[in-house]
Scaffold this motif. Structure first.
Motif, PDB file in Angstrom:
ATOM      1  N   VAL A  51       1.170  -1.005  -0.016  1.00 34.80           N
ATOM      2  CA  VAL A  51      -0.152   0.266   0.280  1.00 34.80           C
ATOM      3  C   VAL A  51       0.995   1.148  -0.389  1.00 34.80           C
ATOM      4  N   HIS A  52       0.533   2.169  -0.991  1.00 33.39           N
ATOM      5  CA  HIS A  52       1.526   3.397  -0.397  1.00 33.39           C
ATOM      6  C   HIS A  52       0.446   4.298   0.032  1.00 33.39           C
ATOM      7  N   ALA A  53       1.206   4.116   1.639  1.00 35.74           N
ATOM      8  CA  ALA A  53       0.296   4.869   2.565  1.00 35.74           C
ATOM      9  C   ALA A  53       1.798   4.161   3.478  1.00 35.74           C
ATOM     10  N   ASN A  54       1.420   5.086   4.877  1.00 30.91           N
ATOM     11  CA  ASN A  54       1.957   5.424   5.595  1.00 30.91           C
ATOM     12  C   ASN A  54       1.403   4.228   6.336  1.00 30.91           C
ATOM     13  N   TRP A  55       2.349   4.057   7.834  1.00 31.63           N
ATOM     14  CA  TRP A  55       1.167   3.195   8.536  1.00 31.63           C
ATOM     15  C   TRP A  55       0.493   3.221   9.154  1.00 31.63           C
ATOM     16  N   LYS A  56       0.341   4.665   9.791  1.00 29.65           N
ATOM     17  CA  LYS A  56      -0.400   4.816  10.264  1.00 29.65           C
ATOM     18  C   LYS A  56      -1.852   5.414   9.704  1.00 29.65           C
ATOM     19  N   VAL A  57      -1.278   5.723   8.659  1.00 29.31           N
ATOM     20  CA  VAL A  57      -2.443   5.868   7.754  1.00 29.31           C
ATOM     21  C   VAL A  57      -3.523   4.612   7.699  1.00 29.31           C
ATOM     22  N   ILE A  58      -3.104   3.538   7.263  1.00 32.28           N
ATOM     23  CA  ILE A  58      -3.888   2.500   7.635  1.00 32.28           C
ATOM     24  C   ILE A  58      -4.267   1.856   8.963  1.00 32.28           C
ATOM     25  N   ALA A  59      -3.497   1.866  10.109  1.00 33.21           N
ATOM     26  CA  ALA A  59      -4.092   2.382  11.159  1.00 33.21           C
ATOM     27  C   ALA A  59      -5.205   3.238  11.768  1.00 33.21           C
ATOM     28  N   ARG A  68      -1.446  -7.414   9.512  1.00 41.13           N
ATOM     29  CA  ARG A  68       0.347  -6.740   9.966  1.00 41.13           C
ATOM     30  C   ARG A  68       0.183  -5.502   9.638  1.00 41.13           C
ATOM     31  N   VAL A  69       0.538  -4.718   9.583  1.00 38.94           N
ATOM     32  CA  VAL A  69       0.894  -3.045   9.433  1.00 38.94           C
ATOM     33  C   VAL A  69       2.738  -3.567   9.278  1.00 38.94           C
ATOM     34  N   GLU A  70       3.061  -3.502   8.179  1.00 45.29           N
ATOM     35  CA  GLU A  70       4.644  -3.688   8.145  1.00 45.29           C
ATOM     36  C   GLU A  70       5.527  -2.325   7.241  1.00 45.29           C
ATOM     37  N   PRO A  71       6.198  -1.097   8.015  1.00 44.05           N
ATOM     38  CA  PRO A  71       5.948  -0.236   6.886  1.00 44.05           C
ATOM     39  C   PRO A  71       7.546  -0.055   6.646  1.00 44.05           C
ATOM     40  N   ILE A  72       7.423   0.122   5.732  1.00 46.64           N
ATOM     41  CA  ILE A  72       8.502  -0.165   4.526  1.00 46.64           C
ATOM     42  C   ILE A  72       9.347   1.210   4.028  1.00 46.64           C
ATOM     43  N   ALA A  73       8.492   2.247   4.586  1.00 52.62           N
ATOM     44  CA  ALA A  73       8.982   3.689   3.875  1.00 52.62           C
ATOM     45  C   ALA A  73       8.228   4.825   4.678  1.00 52.62           C
ATOM     46  N   ALA A  74       8.244   5.617   4.942  1.00 55.89           N
ATOM     47  CA  ALA A  74       7.397   7.014   5.576  1.00 55.89           C
ATOM     48  C   ALA A  74       6.330   6.739   4.224  1.00 55.89           C
ATOM     49  N   ASP A  75       5.950   6.866   3.408  1.00 54.43           N
ATOM     50  CA  ASP A  75       4.807   6.051   1.770  1.00 54.43           C
ATOM     51  C   ASP A  75       4.546   4.990   1.453  1.00 54.43           C
ATOM     52  N   ARG A  76       5.205   4.117   2.361  1.00 53.70           N
ATOM     53  CA  ARG A  76       4.976   2.746   1.588  1.00 53.70           C
ATOM     54  C   ARG A  76       4.843   1.564   2.677  1.00 53.70           C
ATOM     55  N   SER A  77       3.797   0.110   3.116  1.00 55.60           N
ATOM     56  CA  SER A  77       3.597  -0.457   4.173  1.00 55.60           C
ATOM     57  C   SER A  77       3.303  -1.739   3.171  1.00 55.60           C
ATOM     58  N   ARG A  78       3.084  -2.318   4.094  1.00 57.47           N
ATOM     59  CA  ARG A  78       3.760  -3.998   3.786  1.00 57.47           C
ATOM     60  C   ARG A  78       2.161  -4.495   4.647  1.00 57.47           C
ATOM     61  N   VAL A  79       1.089  -4.986   4.095  1.00 56.99           N
ATOM     62  CA  VAL A  79       0.215  -5.488   4.960  1.00 56.99           C
ATOM     63  C   VAL A  79       0.251  -6.802   4.400  1.00 56.99           C
ATOM     64  N   VAL A  80      -0.025  -7.763   5.113  1.00 58.19           N
ATOM     65  CA  VAL A  80      -0.644  -8.730   5.360  1.00 58.19           C
ATOM     66  C   VAL A  80      -1.934  -9.412   6.382  1.00 58.19           C
ATOM     67  N   CYS A  81      -2.390  -9.837   5.340  1.00 59.67           N
ATOM     68  CA  CYS A  81      -4.000 -10.018   5.852  1.00 59.67           C
ATOM     69  C   CYS A  81      -3.991 -11.913   5.572  1.00 59.67           C
TER      70      CYS A  81
END
Ligand code: FES
Ligand SMILES: [Fe+2]
Length: 401
Positions: A196-204, A297-310
């Motif tokens: 996801v091209h979003a910060n991990w906090k955006v997703i939470a 599980r939201v794994e931050p990759i970079a400020a603007d990128r996250s990997r989400v494992v559902c």
């Protein structure tokens, strides 16, 4: 081990604006979603020093089975030893520092570094290091793999890169809210990874409200209307609540039907009519349904990128039924996830604008505020824990309950 000196990158004024009561508070400053300096601070000050969920015990079920996890830029390997004990090690050779395992998961008898072939036992002990016998002041016993802390709860595997107190301290009073779901007994039926091209906090934050549900998730909103629910008061770093199923739905699935899957054992009558949602600091999302549990599980990759494992977890007895098919639950949430990632990416893009200043919380977003308070308290570094009080009056405003 490398430790940087850390200073909070967020000003006291910005923190104070979030810490006001929800009806006066402002959202987080946009910088926290974009600035690499903020990202680096969060990784080092929070992710390296907290218990982070990296998988399930079943991911390394038998001796020799392992999986690789990335936490705060560290490559870790979680492995089950011959003694059946799960351990976590830095995936780094003690010789010249090569990564050791390169496959994301697998099974092995012992570790062998791909560079000069030093080998290590599953408990991390150095077993063989060629041409080192005559070295001065070289003790094989002192050259085992560096370990990281590992603890489990309800089948989840947590690791801590740096000392983080006890896992149960971090979980605080969350276990008592979810114990009856018996998540430790459940097994994974499906797993989907998203980038996801979003910060991990955006997703939470997105996970923490259903204010967006009528417009973004018409399918979900038909099963659990956005204004039927309650948030819970929490005594620790988690936020959560529940939403109520409409009378003609018995779970979250493509048609609201559980397709013959019995409820999880131990649930109350109320639980059968509710979906419970929890955000466990910093990045584990638990969605408890009458007949299954979904995790992100939201794994931050970079400020603007996250990997989400559902992942979708079911009771083994249900999975053993001849006609077991989780597709209705998986497809429903896969669609919902993608709807969410779309708006998360829009928020990520829009908050880059120089015109954006932190907006205000609606009263349907008090759980977003609860999450942001955990964030703001940690930026503040003053040891103060801001209490979250659910705003139940908002439901009365929306409809009479
Ligand atoms: S770097 Fe691992 S054996 Fe040399
Ligand atoms: Fe959503």
């Amino acid at each position: 081990m490398f430790m940087s000196t850390l200073r909070s990158p967020i000003s006291a004024d910005d923190v104070a604006a979030v810490r006001r009561p929800v009806d006066r508070a402002s959202l987080l400053p946009a910088r926290v979603f974009h600035d690499p300096e903020v990202f680096a601070y969060e990784q080092q000050a929070w992710f390296a020093r907290s218990w982070i969920c990296v998988g399930r015990e079943e991911d390394a079920a038998a001796p020799g089975e392992y999986f690789v996890a990335s936490v705060a830029s560290e490559s870790l390997v979680v492995v089950r030893g011959r003694d059946d004990v799960l351990r976590a090690f830095h995936n780094v050779c003690r010789h010249r520092g090569s990564l050791i395992v390169t496959e994301p998961q697998g099974r092995l008898v012992r570790f062998q570094c791909p560079y000069h072939a030093w080998t290590y036992e599953l408990d991390g002990a150095l077993r063989r290091a060629g041409h080192t016998d005559a070295l001065v002041d070289f003790e094989p016993d002192e050259n085992g793999l560096h370990s990281a802390s590992l603890a489990t709860w309800q089948g989840f595997v947590f690791v801590a890169v740096e000392p983080a107190g006890a896992l149960m301290e971090q979980l605080a009073d969350l276990p008592q809210h979810v114990e009856r779901f018996g998540i430790g007994e459940l097994r994974r039926a499906r797993s989907i990874e998203y980038e996801v091209h979003a910060n991990w906090k955006v997703i939470a934050e997105n996970y923490s409200e259903c204010y967006h549900c009528p417009g973004v998730h018409p399918q979900l909103n038909r099963l659990t209307p956005y204004d039927h629910g309650r948030n819970l008061e929490s005594d620790g770093p988690w936020a959560g609540g529940w939403m109520e199923l409409t009378s003609d739905a018995d779970t979250m699935s493509t048609d609201g039907d559980s397709h013959g899957r019995p409820p999880l054992p131990g649930l109350t009558q109320e639980d059968l009519r509710r979906i419970h949602y929890f955000v466990l600091w910093p990045n584990l999302l638990l969605s408890l349904h009458p007949d299954y549990v979904m995790t992100h599980r939201v794994e931050p990759i970079a400020a603007d990128r996250s990997r989400v494992v559902c992942e979708w977890l079911f009771h083994p007895d249900t999975m053993a039924l001849p006609d077991f098919d989780p597709s209705d639950a998986v497809d429903f949430w896969d669609l919902t996830n993608r709807q969410d990632w779309n708006v998360c990416e829009l928020q990520q893009a829009g908050t880059r604008s120089r015109a954006y200043v932190p907006g205000r919380y609606s009263l349907m977003e008090d759980m977003v505020h609860a999450f942001d308070l955990m964030v703001a308290d940690r930026y503040a570094e003053d040891g103060v824990v801001t209490r979250f009080r659910p705003r139940h009056d908002k439901w009365r405003e929306a409809r009479s309950v």
